[in-house]
Scaffold this motif. Structure first.
Motif, PDB file in Angstrom:
ATOM      1  N   THR A  63     -42.963 121.116  62.321  1.00 58.58           N
ATOM      2  CA  THR A  63     -43.274 121.302  63.729  1.00 58.58           C
ATOM      3  C   THR A  63     -44.393 122.328  63.855  1.00 58.58           C
ATOM      4  OG1 THR A  63     -42.264 121.817  65.883  1.00 58.58           O
ATOM      5  CG2 THR A  63     -41.476 123.069  63.994  1.00 58.58           C
ATOM      6  N   MET A 125     -52.056 118.218  60.105  1.00 61.58           N
ATOM      7  CA  MET A 125     -51.166 117.066  60.077  1.00 61.58           C
ATOM      8  C   MET A 125     -51.301 116.288  58.775  1.00 61.58           C
ATOM      9  SD  MET A 125     -50.859 113.817  62.704  1.00 61.58           S
ATOM     10  CE  MET A 125     -50.321 114.842  64.060  1.00 61.58           C
ATOM     11  N   THR A 130     -47.426 118.698  54.270  1.00 59.48           N
ATOM     12  CA  THR A 130     -46.237 118.146  53.610  1.00 59.48           C
ATOM     13  C   THR A 130     -46.231 118.498  52.135  1.00 59.48           C
ATOM     14  OG1 THR A 130     -46.059 116.326  55.197  1.00 59.48           O
ATOM     15  CG2 THR A 130     -44.990 116.016  53.071  1.00 59.48           C
ATOM     16  N   ASP A 160     -39.632 114.616  61.271  1.00 56.98           N
ATOM     17  CA  ASP A 160     -40.471 114.994  62.412  1.00 56.98           C
ATOM     18  C   ASP A 160     -39.611 115.653  63.482  1.00 56.98           C
ATOM     19  OD1 ASP A 160     -42.690 113.936  61.195  1.00 56.98           O
ATOM     20  OD2 ASP A 160     -42.642 112.039  62.289  1.00 56.98           O
ATOM     21  N   ASP A 161     -40.257 116.410  64.379  1.00 52.48           N
ATOM     22  CA  ASP A 161     -39.493 117.076  65.439  1.00 52.48           C
ATOM     23  C   ASP A 161     -39.194 116.152  66.616  1.00 52.48           C
ATOM     24  OD1 ASP A 161     -41.947 116.951  66.705  1.00 52.48           O
ATOM     25  OD2 ASP A 161     -42.208 119.118  66.906  1.00 52.48           O
ATOM     26  N   THR A 163     -37.612 113.253  65.884  1.00 54.49           N
ATOM     27  CA  THR A 163     -36.624 112.392  65.229  1.00 54.49           C
ATOM     28  C   THR A 163     -35.231 112.983  65.407  1.00 54.49           C
ATOM     29  OG1 THR A 163     -38.192 111.616  63.555  1.00 54.49           O
ATOM     30  CG2 THR A 163     -35.865 111.396  63.028  1.00 54.49           C
ATOM     31  N   HIS A 275     -36.504 107.633  65.959  1.00 47.31           N
ATOM     32  CA  HIS A 275     -37.803 108.317  65.945  1.00 47.31           C
ATOM     33  C   HIS A 275     -38.542 108.069  67.266  1.00 47.31           C
ATOM     34  CE1 HIS A 275     -42.119 108.522  64.183  1.00 47.31           C
ATOM     35  NE2 HIS A 275     -41.688 109.752  64.382  1.00 47.31           N
TER      36      HIS A 275
END
Length: 305
Positions: A63, A125, A130, A160-161, A163, A275
């Motif tokens: 996030t 991103m 990651t 993901d934030d 999800t 999601h």
């Protein structure tokens, strides 16, 4: 003289009786203490055995530092789930802080919740966030292979934030799966059901701890960082011949049902993750479908019609 002798004789008898009673009392106390200790030790032992049998999962939610309200909301969502047979830690992950207000507020969050990981990177991103997350984990959770708590986690999930992960459903799906060389998620593209041909969607994919350690030490991730993070991760698995145990969780993982959304279908009971919950309305509809907020225990302190 006779009366004195009789008095002394009676006192000796009384003392003898009291001594017997005292010995019996001591014996009873020792027995009771021993039983309590045994029961307590047995209880602790059973609890320890249960903890050792539990699956240990780390969920890293990628996030942004300024997403304060989203983090607080997700703490409610995950903190009110009680997974059985697993110990699950949910951490919020972002790169280096850049503003004074971030440093102050996030410091307070860490003091209160201790659920934040700040990576040594610039927020991005598709330029390595990651990669930095997975690469950093063995150093953060420093355990030797011979340590009593190795591995610190059996599985690590990147999510993901937007999800919603249903923790009990996740645990249930993981129970029969291997704890080594596992690559788990929703296969992309939507039409594919073959987890070996493509890669797992970034909505939420999971790997076993040995793969985390491989990412930490391998040159393959270091040389291929930029690009769509889920596709890049899939490239690492393919080039390194990792993740030979693969599990496609489709269609228990899917995008929120929306006319313009792909990889989606209606909400169903057999769900692991939903999601693209991009706004409050979608979150509320999803939580209500799964009855996440109820039933509440009865209390005189509130009434919710």
């Amino acid at each position: 003289m006779l009366s004195c002798f009789i008095s002394i004789f009676l006192l000796c008898i009384l003392a003898s009786i009291n001594e017997v009673r005292f010995e019996n009392l001591l014996r009873f106390g020792r027995c009771t203490f021993s039983n309590n200790t045994t029961n307590t030790s047995s209880s602790i032992s059973n609890e320890q055995q249960q903890q050792e049998q539990d699956i240990r999962i780390l969920i890293g939610i990628l996030t942004l530092p300024d997403q304060y309200l989203r983090r607080h909301f997700l703490r409610l969502v995950y903190g009110t789930q009680n997974p059985e047979g697993a110990k699950i830690d949910v951490k919020f992950v972002f790169c280096n802080l850049t503003k004074e207000d971030q440093k102050t507020i996030i410091s307070l969050e860490i003091m209160r919740y201790n659920d934040i990981i700040i990576l040594n990177c610039t927020e991005n991103m598709n330029k390595g966030k990651t990669s930095t997350f997975f690469t950093s984990l063995p150093d953060i959770f420093n355990e030797t292979e011979n340590g009593p708590n190795y591995p610190p986690y059996h599985y690590v999930m990147k999510a993901d934030d937007d999800t919603y992960v249903r923790l009990n459903s996740l645990v249930k799906s993981l129970k029969p799966l291997p704890k080594e060389d596992l690559y788990y998620g929703f296969v992309i593209p939507c039409s594919s059901m073959d987890p070996f041909k493509h890669y797992m969607s970034g909505m939420g994919f999971l790997v076993s701890w040995d793969i985390v350690e491989w990412i930490h030490g391998s040159d393959i991730p270091k040389k291929h960082v930029e690009g769509p993070e889920d596709k890049v991760f899939g490239d690492w698995m393919r080039w390194g011949r990792r993740g030979l145990n693969r599990f496609n969780a489709k269609w228990s993982m899917y995008n929120y049902p929306d006319p313009v959304s792909v990889c989606s279908h209606e909400l169903v009971n057999d769900t692991i993750a939903v999601h693209l919950l991009k706004n409050q309305e979608k979150w509320i509809k999803t939580l209500n479908f799964f009855n996440h907020a109820g039933p509440l225990e009865e209390s005189k302190m509130y009434h919710i019609a």
